[in-house]
Design a protein around this motif. Structure first.
Motif, short mmCIF file in Angstrom:
data_model
loop_
_atom_site.label_atom_id
_atom_site.label_comp_id
_atom_site.label_asym_id
_atom_site.label_seq_id
_atom_site.Cartn_x
_atom_site.Cartn_y
_atom_site.Cartn_z
N THR A 26 -21.51 -25.74 26.84
CA THR A 26 -21.05 -25.16 25.59
C THR A 26 -20.63 -26.25 24.62
O THR A 26 -20.13 -27.30 25.00
CB THR A 26 -19.87 -24.19 25.81
OG1 THR A 26 -18.82 -24.89 26.47
CG2 THR A 26 -20.29 -22.98 26.59
N GLU A 54 -24.99 -20.74 21.39
CA GLU A 54 -23.60 -20.62 21.79
C GLU A 54 -23.25 -19.20 22.18
O GLU A 54 -22.47 -18.97 23.11
CB GLU A 54 -22.68 -21.09 20.65
CG GLU A 54 -22.71 -22.58 20.41
CD GLU A 54 -23.87 -23.01 19.54
OE1 GLU A 54 -24.48 -22.13 18.88
OE2 GLU A 54 -24.19 -24.21 19.53
N ASP A 58 -21.98 -18.02 25.77
CA ASP A 58 -20.73 -17.26 25.86
C ASP A 58 -20.92 -16.00 26.69
O ASP A 58 -20.10 -15.67 27.54
CB ASP A 58 -20.22 -16.92 24.46
CG ASP A 58 -18.87 -16.26 24.48
OD1 ASP A 58 -18.00 -16.72 25.23
OD2 ASP A 58 -18.69 -15.29 23.71
#
Length: 83
Positions: A26, A54, A58
């Motif tokens: 990340t 991202e 996530d």
């Protein structure tokens, strides 16, 4: 140790390694409190934020952490009854 304890332990180790790898991949953007107070300057990109790398990382992180907690609870219950 039964086979179920061994298998659940292996799944627990694999899930923990997967969490470590996903967190390392990340991107840290350091926008924390500054963007909350000042507002987001990239509102155009906010609409397609679910398609970004991202956002996918996530989502993957949330799924792997959920799997980790379920397997940890199962390991605890199995160790109590079979260990």
């Amino acid at each position: 140790m039964t086979a179920v304890n061994i298998i659940s332990g292996i799944v627990l180790v694999l899930a923990s390694v997967a969490i470590i790898l996903v967190v390392l991949f990340t991107n840290t953007d350091n926008s924390g409190l500054n963007s909350a107070i000042g507002g987001g300057s990239n509102s155009f990109f906010g609409r397609n934020s679910s398609n970004t790398r991202e956002a996918k990382l996530d989502r993957i992180t949330k799924v792997i952490v959920a799997i980790f907690f379920v397997v940890a609870i199962v390991c605890t219950v199995l160790a109590k009854f079979f260990g």
